[in-house]
Motif scaffolding. Structure first.
Motif, PDB file in Angstrom:
ATOM      1  N   ASP A  35      20.211   1.572  41.395  1.00 20.96           N
ATOM      2  CA  ASP A  35      20.904   2.012  42.610  1.00 20.96           C
ATOM      3  C   ASP A  35      22.060   2.947  42.266  1.00 20.96           C
ATOM      4  OD1 ASP A  35      19.363   0.681  44.465  1.00 20.96           O
ATOM      5  OD2 ASP A  35      20.736  -1.013  44.714  1.00 20.96           O
ATOM      6  N   ARG A  36      22.286   3.881  43.163  1.00 21.58           N
ATOM      7  CA  ARG A  36      23.500   4.707  43.117  1.00 21.58           C
ATOM      8  C   ARG A  36      24.198   4.457  44.454  1.00 21.58           C
ATOM      9  NH1 ARG A  36      25.777   8.817  40.219  1.00 21.58           N
ATOM     10  NH2 ARG A  36      26.852  10.476  41.366  1.00 21.58           N
ATOM     11  N   VAL A  37      25.341   3.780  44.390  1.00 25.94           N
ATOM     12  CA  VAL A  37      25.998   3.272  45.598  1.00 25.94           C
ATOM     13  C   VAL A  37      27.226   4.110  45.949  1.00 25.94           C
ATOM     14  CG1 VAL A  37      27.039   1.262  46.711  1.00 25.94           C
ATOM     15  CG2 VAL A  37      25.228   0.945  44.992  1.00 25.94           C
ATOM     16  N   ALA A  38      27.238   4.654  47.158  1.00 31.92           N
ATOM     17  CA  ALA A  38      28.416   5.334  47.688  1.00 31.92           C
ATOM     18  C   ALA A  38      29.296   4.279  48.339  1.00 31.92           C
ATOM     19  CB  ALA A  38      28.000   6.391  48.721  1.00 31.92           C
ATOM     20  N   VAL A  39      30.543   4.195  47.917  1.00 28.47           N
ATOM     21  CA  VAL A  39      31.479   3.211  48.463  1.00 28.47           C
ATOM     22  C   VAL A  39      32.454   3.945  49.379  1.00 28.47           C
ATOM     23  CG1 VAL A  39      33.108   1.363  47.953  1.00 28.47           C
ATOM     24  CG2 VAL A  39      31.296   1.923  46.307  1.00 28.47           C
ATOM     25  N   ALA A  40      32.445   3.600  50.659  1.00 28.92           N
ATOM     26  CA  ALA A  40      33.348   4.236  51.618  1.00 28.92           C
ATOM     27  C   ALA A  40      34.751   3.678  51.412  1.00 28.92           C
ATOM     28  CB  ALA A  40      32.868   3.973  53.048  1.00 28.92           C
ATOM     29  N   VAL A  41      35.669   4.527  50.991  1.00 33.92           N
ATOM     30  CA  VAL A  41      37.040   4.095  50.694  1.00 33.92           C
ATOM     31  C   VAL A  41      37.992   4.781  51.672  1.00 33.92           C
ATOM     32  CG1 VAL A  41      38.865   3.990  48.959  1.00 33.92           C
ATOM     33  CG2 VAL A  41      36.471   3.765  48.266  1.00 33.92           C
ATOM     34  N   SER A  42      38.582   3.985  52.553  1.00 33.84           N
ATOM     35  CA  SER A  42      39.464   4.521  53.591  1.00 33.84           C
ATOM     36  C   SER A  42      40.932   4.492  53.185  1.00 33.84           C
ATOM     37  CB  SER A  42      39.298   3.701  54.870  1.00 33.84           C
ATOM     38  OG  SER A  42      39.766   2.368  54.667  1.00 33.84           O
ATOM     39  N   GLU A  66      25.155   2.539  39.629  1.00 28.18           N
ATOM     40  CA  GLU A  66      26.329   3.408  39.602  1.00 28.18           C
ATOM     41  C   GLU A  66      27.061   3.333  40.932  1.00 28.18           C
ATOM     42  OE1 GLU A  66      25.604   7.455  37.921  1.00 28.18           O
ATOM     43  OE2 GLU A  66      23.516   6.797  37.901  1.00 28.18           O
ATOM     44  N   ILE A  67      28.356   3.668  40.907  1.00 27.55           N
ATOM     45  CA  ILE A  67      29.119   3.746  42.157  1.00 27.55           C
ATOM     46  C   ILE A  67      29.911   5.053  42.206  1.00 27.55           C
ATOM     47  CG2 ILE A  67      29.318   1.246  42.499  1.00 27.55           C
ATOM     48  CD1 ILE A  67      32.127   1.346  41.372  1.00 27.55           C
ATOM     49  N   VAL A  68      30.052   5.568  43.422  1.00 29.47           N
ATOM     50  CA  VAL A  68      30.842   6.762  43.697  1.00 29.47           C
ATOM     51  C   VAL A  68      31.706   6.448  44.914  1.00 29.47           C
ATOM     52  CG1 VAL A  68      30.799   9.194  44.351  1.00 29.47           C
ATOM     53  CG2 VAL A  68      29.012   8.283  42.859  1.00 29.47           C
ATOM     54  N   ALA A  69      32.984   6.777  44.849  1.00 29.21           N
ATOM     55  CA  ALA A  69      33.899   6.519  45.971  1.00 29.21           C
ATOM     56  C   ALA A  69      33.979   7.749  46.869  1.00 29.21           C
ATOM     57  CB  ALA A  69      35.283   6.157  45.453  1.00 29.21           C
ATOM     58  N   LEU A  70      33.773   7.541  48.166  1.00 31.91           N
ATOM     59  CA  LEU A  70      33.811   8.633  49.140  1.00 31.91           C
ATOM     60  C   LEU A  70      34.878   8.340  50.203  1.00 31.91           C
ATOM     61  CD1 LEU A  70      29.981   9.113  49.765  1.00 31.91           C
ATOM     62  CD2 LEU A  70      31.411  10.304  48.096  1.00 31.91           C
ATOM     63  N   THR A  71      35.723   9.314  50.468  1.00 35.36           N
ATOM     64  CA  THR A  71      36.756   9.183  51.490  1.00 35.36           C
ATOM     65  C   THR A  71      36.637  10.320  52.489  1.00 35.36           C
ATOM     66  OG1 THR A  71      38.312   8.105  49.968  1.00 35.36           O
ATOM     67  CG2 THR A  71      39.255   9.156  51.926  1.00 35.36           C
ATOM     68  N   GLY A 130      25.729  11.923  55.194  1.00 36.33           N
ATOM     69  CA  GLY A 130      25.493  13.219  54.569  1.00 36.33           C
ATOM     70  C   GLY A 130      26.008  13.275  53.144  1.00 36.33           C
ATOM     71  N   LEU A 131      27.185  12.692  52.911  1.00 34.17           N
ATOM     72  CA  LEU A 131      27.755  12.676  51.573  1.00 34.17           C
ATOM     73  C   LEU A 131      26.929  11.817  50.617  1.00 34.17           C
ATOM     74  CD1 LEU A 131      31.581  12.354  52.352  1.00 34.17           C
ATOM     75  CD2 LEU A 131      30.393  14.356  51.434  1.00 34.17           C
ATOM     76  N   ALA A 132      26.455  10.688  51.115  1.00 32.95           N
ATOM     77  CA  ALA A 132      25.623   9.814  50.284  1.00 32.95           C
ATOM     78  C   ALA A 132      24.391  10.584  49.811  1.00 32.95           C
ATOM     79  CB  ALA A 132      25.207   8.573  51.066  1.00 32.95           C
ATOM     80  N   ASP A 133      23.798  11.346  50.709  1.00 30.32           N
ATOM     81  CA  ASP A 133      22.629  12.146  50.347  1.00 30.32           C
ATOM     82  C   ASP A 133      23.018  13.231  49.343  1.00 30.32           C
ATOM     83  OD1 ASP A 133      19.800  13.046  50.804  1.00 30.32           O
ATOM     84  OD2 ASP A 133      20.833  14.842  51.537  1.00 30.32           O
ATOM     85  N   ARG A 134      24.156  13.905  49.573  1.00 27.76           N
ATOM     86  CA  ARG A 134      24.589  14.990  48.691  1.00 27.76           C
ATOM     87  C   ARG A 134      24.857  14.494  47.273  1.00 27.76           C
ATOM     88  NH1 ARG A 134      30.325  17.834  49.447  1.00 27.76           N
ATOM     89  NH2 ARG A 134      29.747  17.668  51.666  1.00 27.76           N
ATOM     90  N   PHE A 135      25.402  13.276  47.153  1.00 24.99           N
ATOM     91  CA  PHE A 135      25.731  12.749  45.836  1.00 24.99           C
ATOM     92  C   PHE A 135      24.606  11.890  45.249  1.00 24.99           C
ATOM     93  CE2 PHE A 135      29.891  14.001  47.308  1.00 24.99           C
ATOM     94  CZ  PHE A 135      30.522  14.427  46.145  1.00 24.99           C
ATOM     95  N   GLY A 136      23.440  11.942  45.875  1.00 28.85           N
ATOM     96  CA  GLY A 136      22.280  11.240  45.345  1.00 28.85           C
ATOM     97  C   GLY A 136      22.368   9.734  45.421  1.00 28.85           C
ATOM     98  N   CYS A 137      23.079   9.238  46.421  1.00 27.27           N
ATOM     99  CA  CYS A 137      23.245   7.791  46.582  1.00 27.27           C
ATOM    100  C   CYS A 137      22.213   7.245  47.566  1.00 27.27           C
ATOM    101  CB  CYS A 137      24.650   7.467  47.082  1.00 27.27           C
ATOM    102  SG  CYS A 137      25.964   7.978  45.953  1.00 27.27           S
TER     103      CYS A 137
END
Length: 258
Positions: A35-42, A66-71, A130-137
């Motif tokens: 998994d490549r997980v986008a984590v929504a960080v507010s 993997e994890i990626v933080a998206l704000t 959209g960001l999750a898709d862009r970053f391959g999550c």
């Protein structure tokens, strides 16, 4: 801010959270190999706690992910994305801040009397997909805790006439991203205490209705607080009810099985 991670091993609540999130992952298959997980960080206490727990899980779990933080920066003046970015990168996690004009859109398009928070949340969710898709999550992790599940259940029953809450795992409307909520078993009260003990750098969203919106949700919080005085286990009971459904005893004709 690296000291936060150093102190986690000694924090009683964080150890409790690890168990609760691990249970949620097992119960709902939230995290899987590759998994490549986008984590929504507010910048709030919930999303920071979620990020720390998923980072810890990534280090300890038998599966590789993997994890990626998206704000999402909605354009509210004073929103300190620099603090969020500094905290996330100090943990060695990739961070992306997406600037938007949501404030302008909401100001122009929102109908009088409609929910400011709901409008904002819908816009943010679309950007996050959209960001999750862009970053391959393939997955998007949101920081909803157990109180959110319970309050949403009551809100839908009281004001919508629907028997539903949230799902710990569900395919998003775009048909591609799987939304997961690993904090389903974690209480808001515990997160609040943990955020204070760990000195998490919480930032305000700075929206015009901060602290005054979500009147109906606040009513549910107040109601639950009052009920807890006589029924201490009411929240755990309501949460269990969401996974203990008896369709035969409901009135939805589409569920009728003779």
């Amino acid at each position: 801010m690296a000291f936060v991670r150093d102190n986690l091993k000694e924090n009683r609540l964080f150890r409790k959270f690890r168990h609760e999130v691990g249970r949620a992952v097992a119960d709902f298959s939230l995290i899987e190999e590759g998994d490549r997980v986008a984590v929504a960080v507010s910048g709030g206490k919930d999303s920071y706690t979620l990020l720390l727990l998923l980072d810890e899980l990534r280090r300890r779990a038998p599966v590789d992910f993997e994890i990626v933080a998206l704000t999402v920066d909605s354009g509210y003046r004073g929103f300190r994305t620099d603090i969020i970015e500094s905290f996330v990168t100090s943990l060695g996690i990739r961070c992306h801040i997406e600037k938007t004009n949501h404030f302008e859109i909401i100001s122009e398009k929102r109908r009088e009397g409609s929910s400011y928070c709901s409008f904002c949340a819908r816009l943010k969710r679309g950007v996050l997909y959209g960001l999750a898709d862009r970053f391959g999550c393939n997955k998007l992790a949101l920081g909803h805790h157990s109180d959110d599940f319970i309050e949403t259940l009551l809100l839908n029953q009281f004001f919508v006439g629907s028997l539903k809450a949230m799902s710990a795992r569900m395919l998003a409307d775009n048909g591609e991203t799987t939304v997961i909520r690993p904090l389903v078993y974690v209480s808001e009260a515990d997160i609040r205490t943990f955020a204070r003990e760990a000195a998490l750098p919480v930032v305000c969203c700075c929206c015009p209705v901060c602290g005054t919106a979500d009147v109906q949700r606040k009513r549910m919080k107040t109601l639950l607080t009052e009920l807890e005085k006589d029924i201490p286990h009411i929240k755990s009971s309501l949460l269990r009810a969401l996974s203990n459904v008896h369709p035969r005893h409901l009135l939805d004709s589409s569920l009728r099985n003779g």
